[in-house]
Scaffold this motif. Structure first.
Motif, PDB file in Angstrom:
ATOM      1  N   GLY A 137      -4.810 -15.728  -5.112  1.00  0.00           N
ATOM      2  CA  GLY A 137      -5.401 -17.091  -4.912  1.00  0.00           C
ATOM      3  C   GLY A 137      -6.867 -16.958  -5.552  1.00  0.00           C
ATOM      4  O   GLY A 137      -7.246 -15.933  -5.874  1.00  0.00           O
ATOM      5  N   PRO A 157     -10.963 -16.843  -5.062  1.00  0.00           N
ATOM      6  CA  PRO A 157     -11.663 -16.121  -3.944  1.00  0.00           C
ATOM      7  C   PRO A 157     -11.833 -16.860  -2.727  1.00  0.00           C
ATOM      8  O   PRO A 157     -11.821 -16.529  -1.666  1.00  0.00           O
ATOM      9  CB  PRO A 157     -13.137 -16.025  -4.722  1.00  0.00           C
ATOM     10  CG  PRO A 157     -12.587 -15.892  -6.180  1.00  0.00           C
ATOM     11  CD  PRO A 157     -11.457 -16.480  -6.157  1.00  0.00           C
ATOM     12  N   LYS A 211       5.428   2.168   0.519  1.00  0.00           N
ATOM     13  CA  LYS A 211       4.839   0.844   1.088  1.00  0.00           C
ATOM     14  C   LYS A 211       3.867   0.211   0.234  1.00  0.00           C
ATOM     15  O   LYS A 211       2.948   1.160  -0.108  1.00  0.00           O
ATOM     16  CB  LYS A 211       4.118   1.397   2.641  1.00  0.00           C
ATOM     17  CG  LYS A 211       3.637   0.235   3.410  1.00  0.00           C
ATOM     18  CD  LYS A 211       2.777   1.034   4.248  1.00  0.00           C
ATOM     19  CE  LYS A 211       1.317   0.027   4.620  1.00  0.00           C
ATOM     20  NZ  LYS A 211       0.301   0.599   5.096  1.00  0.00           N
ATOM     21  N   GLU A 212       3.592  -1.114   0.124  1.00  0.00           N
ATOM     22  CA  GLU A 212       2.447  -1.674  -0.487  1.00  0.00           C
ATOM     23  C   GLU A 212       1.830  -2.510   0.374  1.00  0.00           C
ATOM     24  O   GLU A 212       2.086  -3.355   1.655  1.00  0.00           O
ATOM     25  CB  GLU A 212       3.055  -2.468  -1.444  1.00  0.00           C
ATOM     26  CG  GLU A 212       3.732  -1.508  -2.723  1.00  0.00           C
ATOM     27  CD  GLU A 212       2.595  -1.024  -3.732  1.00  0.00           C
ATOM     28  OE1 GLU A 212       1.625  -1.524  -3.697  1.00  0.00           O
ATOM     29  OE2 GLU A 212       2.739  -0.166  -4.493  1.00  0.00           O
ATOM     30  N   ALA A 213       0.583  -2.693   0.059  1.00  0.00           N
ATOM     31  CA  ALA A 213      -0.262  -3.545   1.109  1.00  0.00           C
ATOM     32  C   ALA A 213       0.423  -5.086   0.907  1.00  0.00           C
ATOM     33  O   ALA A 213       0.743  -5.371  -0.208  1.00  0.00           O
ATOM     34  CB  ALA A 213      -1.744  -3.739   0.721  1.00  0.00           C
ATOM     35  N   GLU A 214       0.125  -5.872   1.846  1.00  0.00           N
ATOM     36  CA  GLU A 214       0.610  -7.405   1.784  1.00  0.00           C
ATOM     37  C   GLU A 214      -0.658  -8.121   1.163  1.00  0.00           C
ATOM     38  O   GLU A 214      -1.678  -8.245   1.548  1.00  0.00           O
ATOM     39  CB  GLU A 214       0.870  -8.320   3.125  1.00  0.00           C
ATOM     40  CG  GLU A 214       1.305  -9.434   3.063  1.00  0.00           C
ATOM     41  CD  GLU A 214       1.447  -9.937   4.372  1.00  0.00           C
ATOM     42  OE1 GLU A 214       0.998 -11.137   4.705  1.00  0.00           O
ATOM     43  OE2 GLU A 214       1.944  -9.317   5.369  1.00  0.00           O
ATOM     44  N   LEU A 215      -0.255  -8.459  -0.245  1.00  0.00           N
ATOM     45  CA  LEU A 215      -1.548  -9.063  -1.108  1.00  0.00           C
ATOM     46  C   LEU A 215      -1.629 -10.457  -0.672  1.00  0.00           C
ATOM     47  O   LEU A 215      -0.982 -11.121  -0.669  1.00  0.00           O
ATOM     48  CB  LEU A 215      -0.907  -8.908  -2.660  1.00  0.00           C
ATOM     49  CG  LEU A 215      -1.115  -7.403  -3.159  1.00  0.00           C
ATOM     50  CD1 LEU A 215      -1.035  -7.502  -4.587  1.00  0.00           C
ATOM     51  CD2 LEU A 215      -2.401  -6.659  -2.600  1.00  0.00           C
ATOM     52  N   ILE A 216      -2.915 -10.745  -0.544  1.00  0.00           N
ATOM     53  CA  ILE A 216      -3.425 -12.290  -0.519  1.00  0.00           C
ATOM     54  C   ILE A 216      -3.934 -12.686  -1.556  1.00  0.00           C
ATOM     55  O   ILE A 216      -4.739 -12.100  -2.310  1.00  0.00           O
ATOM     56  CB  ILE A 216      -4.400 -12.342   0.533  1.00  0.00           C
ATOM     57  CG1 ILE A 216      -3.940 -11.760   1.991  1.00  0.00           C
ATOM     58  CG2 ILE A 216      -4.825 -13.822   0.610  1.00  0.00           C
ATOM     59  CD1 ILE A 216      -5.142 -11.310   2.785  1.00  0.00           C
ATOM     60  N   PHE A 239      -4.024   0.594  -2.222  1.00  0.00           N
ATOM     61  CA  PHE A 239      -3.111  -0.707  -1.723  1.00  0.00           C
ATOM     62  C   PHE A 239      -1.974  -0.018  -1.211  1.00  0.00           C
ATOM     63  O   PHE A 239      -0.949  -0.667  -0.635  1.00  0.00           O
ATOM     64  CB  PHE A 239      -2.867  -1.569  -3.053  1.00  0.00           C
ATOM     65  CG  PHE A 239      -3.901  -2.476  -3.459  1.00  0.00           C
ATOM     66  CD1 PHE A 239      -4.349  -3.119  -2.443  1.00  0.00           C
ATOM     67  CD2 PHE A 239      -4.523  -2.347  -4.617  1.00  0.00           C
ATOM     68  CE1 PHE A 239      -5.376  -4.322  -2.602  1.00  0.00           C
ATOM     69  CE2 PHE A 239      -5.551  -2.912  -4.918  1.00  0.00           C
ATOM     70  CZ  PHE A 239      -5.918  -4.136  -4.059  1.00  0.00           C
ATOM     71  N   GLY A 291      -4.281  -6.772   1.272  1.00  0.00           N
ATOM     72  CA  GLY A 291      -5.121  -6.390   0.013  1.00  0.00           C
ATOM     73  C   GLY A 291      -5.576  -7.793  -0.715  1.00  0.00           C
ATOM     74  O   GLY A 291      -4.815  -8.696  -0.719  1.00  0.00           O
ATOM     75  N   LYS A 351     -17.313 -17.132   5.897  1.00  0.00           N
ATOM     76  CA  LYS A 351     -15.960 -17.739   6.664  1.00  0.00           C
ATOM     77  C   LYS A 351     -16.010 -17.137   7.754  1.00  0.00           C
ATOM     78  O   LYS A 351     -15.529 -17.720   8.787  1.00  0.00           O
ATOM     79  CB  LYS A 351     -14.846 -17.253   5.840  1.00  0.00           C
ATOM     80  CG  LYS A 351     -14.682 -17.696   4.380  1.00  0.00           C
ATOM     81  CD  LYS A 351     -13.774 -19.261   4.494  1.00  0.00           C
ATOM     82  CE  LYS A 351     -13.912 -19.844   3.028  1.00  0.00           C
ATOM     83  NZ  LYS A 351     -13.354 -21.265   3.204  1.00  0.00           N
ATOM     84  N   THR A 389      -8.561 -16.892  -0.816  1.00  0.00           N
ATOM     85  CA  THR A 389      -8.220 -15.351  -0.367  1.00  0.00           C
ATOM     86  C   THR A 389      -9.276 -14.861   0.733  1.00  0.00           C
ATOM     87  O   THR A 389      -8.592 -14.382   1.766  1.00  0.00           O
ATOM     88  CB  THR A 389      -8.310 -14.400  -1.500  1.00  0.00           C
ATOM     89  OG1 THR A 389      -9.557 -14.343  -2.145  1.00  0.00           O
ATOM     90  CG2 THR A 389      -7.004 -14.639  -2.524  1.00  0.00           C
ATOM     91  N   ALA A 390     -10.379 -15.062   0.753  1.00  0.00           N
ATOM     92  CA  ALA A 390     -11.245 -14.803   1.851  1.00  0.00           C
ATOM     93  C   ALA A 390     -11.048 -15.472   2.877  1.00  0.00           C
ATOM     94  O   ALA A 390     -11.098 -15.081   4.049  1.00  0.00           O
ATOM     95  CB  ALA A 390     -12.804 -14.997   1.103  1.00  0.00           C
ATOM     96  N   GLY A 391     -10.895 -16.858   2.759  1.00  0.00           N
ATOM     97  CA  GLY A 391     -10.843 -17.502   4.046  1.00  0.00           C
ATOM     98  C   GLY A 391      -9.498 -17.331   4.669  1.00  0.00           C
ATOM     99  O   GLY A 391      -9.414 -17.043   5.892  1.00  0.00           O
ATOM    100  N   ALA A 440      -3.034   0.551   2.436  1.00  0.00           N
ATOM    101  CA  ALA A 440      -3.567  -1.043   3.375  1.00  0.00           C
ATOM    102  C   ALA A 440      -2.648  -1.708   3.527  1.00  0.00           C
ATOM    103  O   ALA A 440      -1.255  -1.670   3.120  1.00  0.00           O
ATOM    104  CB  ALA A 440      -4.752  -1.652   2.107  1.00  0.00           C
ATOM    105  N   ASP A 441      -2.754  -2.482   4.955  1.00  0.00           N
ATOM    106  CA  ASP A 441      -1.905  -3.372   5.421  1.00  0.00           C
ATOM    107  C   ASP A 441      -2.081  -4.667   4.600  1.00  0.00           C
ATOM    108  O   ASP A 441      -0.916  -5.389   4.496  1.00  0.00           O
ATOM    109  CB  ASP A 441      -2.113  -3.537   7.155  1.00  0.00           C
ATOM    110  CG  ASP A 441      -2.115  -2.409   7.810  1.00  0.00           C
ATOM    111  OD1 ASP A 441      -0.855  -1.734   7.514  1.00  0.00           O
ATOM    112  OD2 ASP A 441      -3.318  -1.952   8.116  1.00  0.00           O
ATOM    113  N   THR A 458      -6.771 -13.909   9.277  1.00  0.00           N
ATOM    114  CA  THR A 458      -5.873 -12.875   9.482  1.00  0.00           C
ATOM    115  C   THR A 458      -6.876 -11.902  10.332  1.00  0.00           C
ATOM    116  O   THR A 458      -6.423 -11.278  11.561  1.00  0.00           O
ATOM    117  CB  THR A 458      -5.606 -12.057   8.331  1.00  0.00           C
ATOM    118  OG1 THR A 458      -4.658 -12.995   7.230  1.00  0.00           O
ATOM    119  CG2 THR A 458      -4.374 -10.960   8.583  1.00  0.00           C
ATOM    120  N   LEU A 510      -8.073 -14.170   4.666  1.00  0.00           N
ATOM    121  CA  LEU A 510      -8.465 -12.834   5.270  1.00  0.00           C
ATOM    122  C   LEU A 510      -9.266 -12.884   6.476  1.00  0.00           C
ATOM    123  O   LEU A 510      -8.700 -12.343   7.516  1.00  0.00           O
ATOM    124  CB  LEU A 510      -9.294 -11.960   4.214  1.00  0.00           C
ATOM    125  CG  LEU A 510      -9.420 -10.453   4.910  1.00  0.00           C
ATOM    126  CD1 LEU A 510      -8.390  -9.914   5.172  1.00  0.00           C
ATOM    127  CD2 LEU A 510     -10.155  -9.691   3.613  1.00  0.00           C
TER     128      LEU A 510
END
Lengths: 325, 643
Positions: free
Chosen positions: B624, B626, B617-622, A297, A303, A318, B629-631, A300-301, B636, B633
């Motif tokens: 919620g 599944p 640096k950290e990833a931008e977390l999605i 993490f 996660g 999807k 979140t999958a939708g 990654a951009d 994106t 992603l």
């Protein structure tokens, strides 16, 4: 402080990137300590390497011998031990490579000097050398110091130190090193060609990469489907190859391939530095992992902290829907 | 192992593969054996497995990964036993389990099964999560530790650790609280019930779990147990009596049924839905409980209960039994039993697929997603439906990070972490065992560490080492040179042709030890070895370089190698093997016994302090559910022009 040595490694007629990284760090330390940086290159013909590393070094020691065509730990140990005894550098640096794994520990035993391997940082504090190592799978940093001694040997983690172009023009000193020993107890038999299959993951624009968390060979099919809708290939981390779930040609990382896809989708990959070294040039990295503390993490951009078995089927659907629209 | 030694040697030949073991009730279809439904090959049916087992035990075929996967894809759902028309039908499933036991004893089982069992050995749950986190599901619920209550509420591994099943564990707790049931839980002291362990053929581990649980229950004065999972219920009700565990065991659905009968649950809130109920194998076929769940569902105002065609003793297993909710040998296909079953549930027109088992719940939720039916069909545990009818809302807790640094800043907090053989060392030991099997000789396992590390040495002995030596010295985070010096002094005293090390350790990863010891002993060495062939006086090896290339060497013996992962497939170490290894003697020495005085063991590399890595640096977390979140992603990725 006495000098700093950097051993520059080459294989297949090219200087290793890690050697340039290590030279850059060595240059920085030498400037700080106001001491000389000596680069050591060893080989059958060292001219081209010596000229290149001279850019970072105050002096280059080029050790030549017809029997040094391949970089082999035993003769290297003899040469380095001789040079270190003769010139007594304070710090000896080399990259933490496969060669160094064979070479550095015996060298430290022979010279009775301390060794710190795979270091992620090196600093000088009041004349003392302090190193940092990353332990417990990247989750903890440990700082170490050394007992008083003439020389410390340090190996540097691959990819940890940026290459800063050198602007010196170090003087090159060529040494012809005679061997009395035959090294017959350990015979080099050659390089083994890698198994070649149908896939070249280095050419893929999209890689869907799986780690140990995929749990079983059977589950690869699910990931394959996601790769298909994305028009990409499936790649993996080392354990997946170790378990025999995917062939080694699909392995990303230090001991596998270095890839630069547009999208690297890491599924249940913790993100060990060995793995990250092979994929950090990806344009966009997305990680899906159950462990919110996984080092991936940090790379990654985007996660999602969740179970890949929950996300992947939905994500596949999807994407297929969005493609149809 | 030969056929003659096999427990069912006298009966296994009597299966003539009539094929009835695959049938559901109407005998028009053959898809009731979950593994057969998935693979559509005779080898995956009970009859096929029995023939393969006989062929393996009589030496007609060799053990293979594939054979092991065929046996372990059996979910122990008992359809075959119920449908087999022959008199020995009571034993046909036991025959498969006995064959699994043979594989466990030989250490040759699928890697996912190995992981499953090792996790239970170490942490008491198949996920390998820390024992000290077992009770986290109950935070904020007000559920009490067991102390003389009427009931022990036994949650089990899935309910304790799986985030979705934890919701069910909490829902049931709240329902019981609301009904005024006197109950308590064991929290972090709860251990695995062992039902899956038993069905996976790891008998000794099951015996140990059963004995420990029975002893713990008795010590606490527990008489009545209510379980969340039918799997726990089955083990405790049917198997624990053999270990003097005569408790009054109920599955929660039976308790809810009787609470409703006594009018102790106010379900007037109702639940408006068309519901179809899936019979879990370990409640239905294994324990004949078909009516209690239906009584409960029918009693709730607003529920219309409709049956799937295959119900009661013709239920189709979700594919999660026999450890398959984790080892998942049946997953990844449209024909995975969970997906078939979800399509059946959907075809009834029901909006809710009700289950009474946390394993079925997690299997079906995943299958609903894989089928894309989330908008039309939801999977709910009966306890959640009852909770809602009682007007209870259920909260969630989240997971915390695992590693913390202790107050000295010189070590990490070890509570909650379990020790195991270092991965690389396990490959090294397996390499040694394979050499011994081929060329003879003896294997000595040596370790340097405190007393707790005896366990690691015992595991090495159980795996097949002949003797074990521990040098009693605390080496935590110390200079590898010191450990190398100690090891060199021991190895020097032992006759040796080959010294094998793991290429590095999982915790510190220095990768120094082996090559240092080689230099100290004055013998040739190679690190990162990925293939190894031995002859009388020399070995041929290849070692790993960067970027997927290898180099090969011929090395004279004696020599020292450090072994890299992937060189082989380390065998499983059964608990039976470990128990036998307890009888082997361990040699324990101090550095002093080896002539190493304290001043020879002063480290040259000294640990100053430990720190957690900077955030960076950290990833931008999605975040919620599944679906969301999958939708997000997918969107994106589309916006980024990936597809």
């Amino acid at each position: 402080m006495s000098s700093i040595f950097v051993m520059a490694e080459h294989r297949n007629q090219a200087l290793a990137d890690i050697s340039l990284q290590t030279l850059s760090k060595g240059r920085q330390l030498a400037d700080q300590a106001q001491t000389e940086l000596l680069a050591v290159v060893i080989g059958k013909d060292t001219t081209t390497y010596a000229e290149k590393v001279a850019k970072w070094a105050d002096k280059v020691i080029a050790v030549k011998n017809d029997r040094l065509e391949e970089p082999l730990a035993e003769p290297y140990q003899k040469i380095l031990a001789f040079l270190i005894k003769e010139r007594k550098p304070k710090i000896v640096l080399m990259g933490h490579t496969s060669l160094a794994m064979d070479l550095a520990p015996p060298l430290s035993v022979e010279l009775e000097c301390p060794l710190a391997t795979d270091c992620t940082d090196i600093s000088l504090q009041n004349g003392d050398v302090i190193v940092t190592r990353s332990i417990h799978n990247g989750k903890v940093n440990a700082a170490y110091s050394f007992a008083p001694c003439d020389t410390v040997i340090i190996t540097t983690r691959i990819g940890e130190f940026p290459i800063e172009e050198g602007n010196r023009q170090g003087q090159i000193e060529e040494i012809d090193f005679p061997f009395e020993e035959e090294f017959n107890y350990k015979k080099f038999e050659g390089y083994v060609a890698q198994e070649v299959g149908g896939v070249d993951i280095t050419q893929a624009d999209v890689l869907v990469s799986v780690g140990r968390g995929i749990k079983d060979k059977e589950n690869i099919e699910m990931v394959q489907k996601l790769a298909e809708v994305l028009g990409g290939e499936v790649s993996c981390s080392r354990p997946v190859v170790d378990y025999g779930w995917l062939p080694s040609e699909r392995q990303v990382g230090l001991s596998g391939k270095t890839v630069k896809p547009k999208l690297y989708l890491a599924l249940a990959i913790s993100g060990s530095f060995q793995h990250v070294a092979g994929m950090k040039s990806a344009k966009m990295t997305v990680a899906i992992n159950k462990d919110a503390g996984a080092p991936i993490f940090k790379v990654a951009d985007f996660g999602i902290v969740d179970d890949l078995f929950k996300i992947v089927p939905i994500l596949t659907r999807k994407i297929a829907e969005l493609k149809d629209n | 192992m030969t056929l003659a030694d096999y427990k069912y040697a006298d009966t296994i030949h009597r299966c003539f593969r009539c094929g009835y073991c695959k049938f559901p009730v109407n005998w028009m279809d053959v898809n009731n054996c979950p593994a057969y439904a998935r693979f559509r090959m005779e080898t995956y049916s009970c009859g096929g497995r029995l023939w393969l087992t006989r062929a393996w035990l009589s030496g007609e075929i060799d053990w293979s990964d594939h054979l092991a996967e065929i046996l372990y894809s059996c979910t122990a759902c008992k359809n075959c036993e119920v449908k087999c028309p022959l008199r020995f039908n009571v034993d046909i499933l036991n025959m498969i389990i006995a064959a699994k036991s043979e594989m466990v004893e030989a250490g040759r089982i699928p890697s996912s099964v190995k992981k499953f069992l090792e996790n239970i050995q170490r942490q008491g749950n198949p996920y390998g999560h820390p024992r000290v986190k077992r009770g986290e599901w109950m935070e904020g619920t007000g559920i009490e530790p067991y102390q003389g209550h009427d009931f022990l509420y036994y949650v089990g591994c899935v309910g304790s650790y799986d985030t979705r099943a934890q919701e069910v564990a909490r829902a049931l707790g709240k329902v019981m609280q609301k009904a005024g049931v006197s109950f308590g839980v064991l929290g972090n002291d709860e251990n695995c019930d062992g039902n899956e362990v038993n069905k996976l053929g790891e008998e000794t581990l099951f015996e140990m779990l059963a004995e420990e649980n029975v002893a713990q229950f008795k010590k606490l004065g527990i008489q009545k147990v209510v379980t969340l999972s039918p799997h726990s219920y089955n083990a405790m009700k049917n198997d624990y009596p053999m270990f003097n565990g005569d408790f009054n065991v109920m599955h929660y659905i039976q308790l809810l049924d009787s609470l409703l009968g006594d009018d102790r649950l106010d379900i007037s809130g109702g639940y408006n839905a068309t519901v179809t109920y899936h019979d879990p194998c370990f409640l239905g076929r294994w324990n004949n409980e078909y009516e209690a769940p239906r009584n409960v569902l029918k009693a709730i105002p607003g529920i219309q209960l409709i049956e799937m065609e295959r119900n009661r003793d013709s239920t189709l297993c979700c594919g999660g039994g026999g450890g398959n909710f984790y080892i998942d040998l049946l997953g990844g296909s449209e024909r995975s039993p969970a997906r078939i079953r979800v399509r059946e549930a959907h075809a009834t027109g029901a909006g809710i697929l009700a289950v009474a088992c946390p394993n079925c719940l997690t299997m079906f939720e995943d299958a609903v997603k894989a089928e894309g039916l989330e908008e039309e069909l939801a999977v709910r545990d009966v306890s959640e439906i009852v909770a809602e009818a009682c007007g209870i809302r259920v909260c969630d807790t989240s997971e915390a990070d695992a590693i913390k640094i202790d107050s000295s800043q010189r070590d990490i907090e070890k509570s909650g972490l379990a020790f195991k053989i270092n991965d690389w060392d396990e490959y090294a030991l397996e390499a040694a065992l394979q050499l011994k099997e081929k060329l003879g000789g003896t294997i000595t396992a040596v370790t340097v560490g405190p007393q707790e590390w005896n366990d690691i040495l015992r595991r090495a002995l159980a795996m097949g080492a002949d003797t074990g030596i521990r040098i009693d010295h605390d080496v935590a985070s110390e200079d590898p040179y010191i450990v190398a010096l100690i090891l060199k002094t021991v190895i020097q005293r032992l006759p040796h042709d080959l010294v094998l090390f793991g290429a590095q350790s999982e915790d510190f990863g220095s990768g120094q030890l082996g090559a240092m010891v080689a230099e100290m002993l004055g013998i040739p060495h190679a690190t990162l070895v990925v293939s190894l062939e031995a002859e009388e006086n020399e070995i041929h090896i290849s070692r790993e370089l960067e970027a997927g290339t290898l180099e090969s060497y011929t090395i004279e013996l004696p020599a020292l190698l450090t072994i890299h992962t992937g060189i082989n497939q380390p065998r499983y170490i059964s608990l039976g093997g470990i128990k036998k290894a307890m009888e082997k003697e361990l040699q324990v020495m101090s550095p002093n016994d080896l002539g190493l005085s304290v001043d020879m063991l002063i480290p040259m590399v000294k640990l100053k302090r430990l720190e957690l890595p900077p955030k960076g640096k950290e990833a931008e977390l999605i975040t919620g559910q599944p679906e969301a979140t999958a939708g997000q992603l997918a969107k994106t990725l589309k916006e980024a022009g990936i597809f």
